[in-house]
Motif scaffolding. Structure first.
Motif, mmCIF file in Angstrom:
data_model
loop_
_atom_site.group_PDB
_atom_site.id
_atom_site.type_symbol
_atom_site.label_atom_id
_atom_site.label_comp_id
_atom_site.label_asym_id
_atom_site.label_seq_id
_atom_site.Cartn_x
_atom_site.Cartn_y
_atom_site.Cartn_z
ATOM 1 N N ASN A 145 0.856 -1.197 0.000
ATOM 2 C CA ASN A 145 0.000 0.000 0.000
ATOM 3 C C ASN A 145 0.890 1.244 0.000
ATOM 4 O O ASN A 145 1.139 1.863 1.028
ATOM 5 N N ASN A 147 0.292 3.850 -2.491
ATOM 6 C CA ASN A 147 -0.378 4.886 -3.283
ATOM 7 C C ASN A 147 -1.657 5.322 -2.579
ATOM 8 O O ASN A 147 -2.434 4.493 -2.074
ATOM 9 N N PRO A 149 -5.428 7.170 -2.735
ATOM 10 C CA PRO A 149 -6.494 7.309 -3.738
ATOM 11 C C PRO A 149 -6.564 8.743 -4.263
ATOM 12 O O PRO A 149 -6.200 9.694 -3.583
ATOM 13 N N ASP A 177 -7.342 4.157 -7.071
ATOM 14 C CA ASP A 177 -6.124 3.874 -6.311
ATOM 15 C C ASP A 177 -5.208 3.068 -7.209
ATOM 16 O O ASP A 177 -5.627 2.083 -7.824
ATOM 17 N N ALA A 187 -6.350 -1.359 -2.404
ATOM 18 C CA ALA A 187 -7.119 -0.514 -3.332
ATOM 19 C C ALA A 187 -8.611 -0.553 -3.027
ATOM 20 O O ALA A 187 -9.419 -0.102 -3.848
ATOM 21 N N LEU A 189 -11.680 1.109 -1.564
ATOM 22 C CA LEU A 189 -11.977 2.492 -1.188
ATOM 23 C C LEU A 189 -13.327 2.600 -0.500
ATOM 24 O O LEU A 189 -14.255 1.807 -0.790
ATOM 25 N N ASP A 232 -8.431 4.326 1.406
ATOM 26 C CA ASP A 232 -8.214 2.962 0.939
ATOM 27 C C ASP A 232 -8.158 2.039 2.154
ATOM 28 O O ASP A 232 -8.328 2.477 3.300
#
Length: 782
Positions: A145, A147, A149, A177, A187, A189, A232
């Protein structure tokens, strides 16, 4: 197990970061060729590649061993060399050629590249031949994880009508994401609302924003800013998040009616204000906007409201009160009127029909002003006969003071001296009388301006007075034009020789009617008479025949013309009738303007002829003088002593025919000069007397003028040294007027002029000179 032969299989265990289990992966050729073979010990398994599924966690910068390749032919004596090729081989991934261990030397990013395709080879060190065929395998990059969103399609704006019910969808927000949605919750959300409650809410999984408050009012707040958050890892602690702002605007609906702020509006206006004057304006307030706020104003249908009208200003939505009728303070000093405002567009979903209108009261006060006098009529029109006596009453004007004071009024005529000399007005009562006789033929209309003025103040006003002068029969009839009648010599009795008509300066109401007659106290005219055609014309008729100029040239005929007025007026005109020798169709060239025109044309023609003759004579004299000088010079050089006998033959006239034997004698002449070739000396004959057609009637052979002319011509010929006679014949003859014998010259027989090379016949009344010289004949006429 009985009946079976079991071959040992070497399994290499590779340690993987974060991996608990290992899997066996065979090469594409591993067991594809397995088959039963006959032998002493039963079945045999084909050798091949042995390795585990390889993977590496992204964003890990530590060099490490991520796996090992192994061939079943590898006995552990380092007899096999391992080779690695493909994506990242040698740069990211390296292999130990003896043990087959794979090392990683760089940090990887799954979002840039999720896996790598590599190729492995096993080579026998002794022979250099591959002990295993080249095989392909994958190294997978494992997601973490890393990144946060992000919202897409920003900025978010939306609008909904106010008063919308709960649950109305406003707009949907969307976030993405970059992490792997198939690996864990990196990812996954979830949406939540940070700002905008309690009016709006958002669905956690879809991001759809809906209304959560019943009947949101635009008039309370027209615009809302709603903040939405997305996280996320399903919102768990340690995840990433992002926010987006959604601008929500409420559109207007007609949920408010107009409202007056006051129950009574008071205005004041002066009584002298003209129609169309703005009295004042009122405005009802409406919380709505646009078309929902438009309204119309009306006045109650009361008797008082007819004095005013109201119209709506489309720009400001004000009700403009306008004066529709003139005001009079003395008649009415106050108006109380109800005014109503109503929406142009009504939507009964929100309000009842009566809630879209409101009313209030108007009080209009009329202010007094000092007004000028007012006449009883906007203008006056009177009539009077043109023969009315001095002092006759023409008419009366009336005026009053409209104010409550009711001041006295005085009248007078405006500053027009000419009209003041004709009319007079009584200053106290406004009566207008005549002070000078009128003449309709001079001025048929009289225009006065009467002024009324208050005694104690300077207020005044004026009015127009139009006076029509009626016709009276005070002008005698006259002829329409100056007639010049004539009668032809061959006219018979009873013929009309002239039609006459009359005019009159008067203008009777029934039109003109004229009567034509003879003078009653005269004897009956035996030659001419008058016939009235009963259409304002009359004809002059002959009463006898055989009019001749030898008997009488002029006749006089008196005629009486009477009009139809009361009393009737008449005039007497005497016509002068001339007797004429008429041409075809009764045309008399000597009568009236035609005779004058003919005489003018004749005079003009004679003048042109005279000027032409004078110019030609001057030209001929100039040419003759020039040539005479030249001929004299030539003649002097050619003279010699030789003499010739010459003679002059005298003719006598007997009925226009010359008689050569009647009278002739020989006369010695001058010597003849020596003749040269191509030499000819002649005289230009110029007439000293030009006999016209008119003179030929008065001059004859015995006339002194004619005799003198002949003597002068002979003397000129005798004294000229350069002209004939050189054996020549001179002919001087007068043909008279209208001679039937024609020309007396020696050339008469041919009627041809050899000198001018043209036929020659000058006609009667001309003097003809003929000369002969050798073989050349010519003649000149004057």
């Amino acid at each position: 197990m009985s009946g079976c032969c079991v071959f040992p299989v070497i399994i290499m265990i590779a340690f993987m970061s974060g991996s608990v289990e290992s899997e066996l992966r065979l090469s594409r050729q591993g067991l594809s060729d397995n088959k039963l073979t006959e032998g002493l010990h039963g079945f045999r398994v084909k050798r091949g590649w042995i390795w585990n599924q390889l993977s590496v966690e992204e964003e890990d910068p530590t060099p490490k061993i991520i796996g090992q390749l192994k061939s079943t032919y590898d006995t552990g004596e380092f007899a096999i060399r391992y080779i690695l090729s493909g994506e990242g081989a040698g740069e990211i991934f390296k292999i130990d050629e003896f043990s087959g261990e794979i090392h990683i030397h760089k940090s990887l990013d799954r979002e840039k590249k999720a896996f790598y395709m590599l190729h492995a080879e096993a080579i026998d060190r002794r022979t250099g031949h591959p002990v295993e065929p080249e095989s392909e395998f994958i190294i997978k990059v494992q997601d973490i994880n890393d990144n946060a969103p992000q919202f897409i399609n920003e900025p978010y704006t939306s609008s909904i009508p106010e008063m919308s019910p709960m649950g109305t969808t406003v707009v949907q927000v969307t976030a993405i994401d970059a992490d792997d949605p198939m690996f864990g919750n990196n990812a996954k959300l979830i949406y939540s609302i940070l700002q905008g409650e309690p009016y709006f809410s958002v669905e956690p999984k879809t991001g759809i924003i809906v209304t959560s408050w019943p009947n949101i009012d635009r008039e309370a707040s027209e615009k809302y800013l709603v903040v939405i958050q997305v996280k996320d890892m399903l919102g768990s602690t340690g995840g990433y998040s992002a926010t987006a702002t959604v601008t929500i605007t409420l559109t207007d609906v007609n949920d408010n009616g107009p409202t007056f702020q006051h129950n009574l509006y008071t205005f004041a206006i002066v009584e002298s204000a003209p129609v169309g004057t703005t009295v004042g304006s009122v405005m009802a307030e409406d919380a709505d906007v646009g078309v929902n706020a438009r309204m119309n104003y009306t006045l109650d249908d009361l008797e008082e409201s007819a004095t005013f009208r109201v119209q709506t200003d489309p720009a400001t939505q004000e009700g403009i009160v306008i004066l529709a009728r003139p005001l009079d303070y003395e008649s009415k000093r106050r108006f109380v009127i109800a005014i109503e405002a109503i929406n142009s567009f009504v939507d009964t979903r929100f309000l009842s029909i009566n809630e879209f209108r409101d009313r209030t009261m108007l009080k209009i006060l009329v202010m007094d002003v000092d007004e000028p006098p007012v006449f009883s009529a906007p203008f006056y029109e009177w009539k009077i006969l043109e023969n009315a006596l001095v002092g006759t009453l023409v008419g009366t004007v009336y005026a009053r003071d409209p104010d409550a004071a009711n001041n006295s009024i005085r009248f007078f005529i405006s500053n027009n001296i000419e009209l003041k000399n004709i009319f007079r007005i009584d200053a106290n009562n406004g009566t207008v009388s005549l002070v000078k006789p009128l003449d309709r033929e001079t001025a048929a209309w009289q225009n006065l301006t009467v002024i009324a003025k208050e005694m104690s103040k300077s207020q005044l006003s004026s009015v127009s007075v139009v006076i029509k002068v009626l016709d009276a029969n005070d002008n005698i009839p006259t002829l329409y034009r100056d007639y010049q009648p004539y009668v032809c010599e061959g006219t018979q009795a009873g013929e009309v020789i002239q039609v006459i008509s009359a005019v009159d300066a008067d203008d009777p109401a029934e039109g003109h009617h004229f009567y034509f007659s003879m003078v009653p106290d005269k004897n009956i005219n035996p030659n001419f008479t008058i016939r009235d055609n009963q259409d304002n014309t009359a004809g002059i008729l002959t009463r006898r025949s055989t009019f001749t100029r030898s008997d009488r040239i002029l006749y006089h005929l008196p005629v009486v013309i009477t009009d139809s007025g009361s009393p009737a007026l008449s005039s007497t005109t005497t016509f002068t009738i001339s007797v004429c020798v008429c041409q075809s169709r009764g045309h008399c060239p000597s009568s009236g303007m035609e005779a004058l025109a003919l005489s003018m044309q004749a005079l003009l023609g004679l003048s042109i002829c005279l000027i032409t003759v004078i110019v030609l004579a001057l030209l001929m004299v100039a040419v003759w003088r020039h040539r005479t000088v030249q001929q004299q010079k030539l003649a002097i050089q050619e003279l010699d002593t030789e003499e010739y006998s010459q003679k002059i033959v005298h003719y006598s006239e007997s009925e226009g025919i010359p008689d050569a034997a009647s009278s002739s004698h020989l006369v010695p002449l001058r010597p003849h000069p020596h003749r040269r070739k191509h030499t000819f000396c002649r005289e230009e004959v110029v007439a000293s007397v030009r006999l016209s057609l008119c003179h030929s009637h008065l001059i004859g052979p015995e006339d002194e003028v004619f005799r003198q002319f002949m003597i002068d011509r002979l003397a000129a010929a005798d004294q000229d040294p350069c002209v004939p006679p050189f054996d020549c014949l001179h002919t001087y003859a007068f043909e008279g007027t209208g001679s039937l014998a024609g020309s007396l010259s020696s050339l008469e027989s041919s009627n041809f002029d050899p000198y001018f090379n043209r036929p020659h016949d000058p006609g009667p009344g001309f003097l003809r000179l003929s000369r002969w010289q050798g073989d050349n004949d010519y003649e000149t006429s004057f």
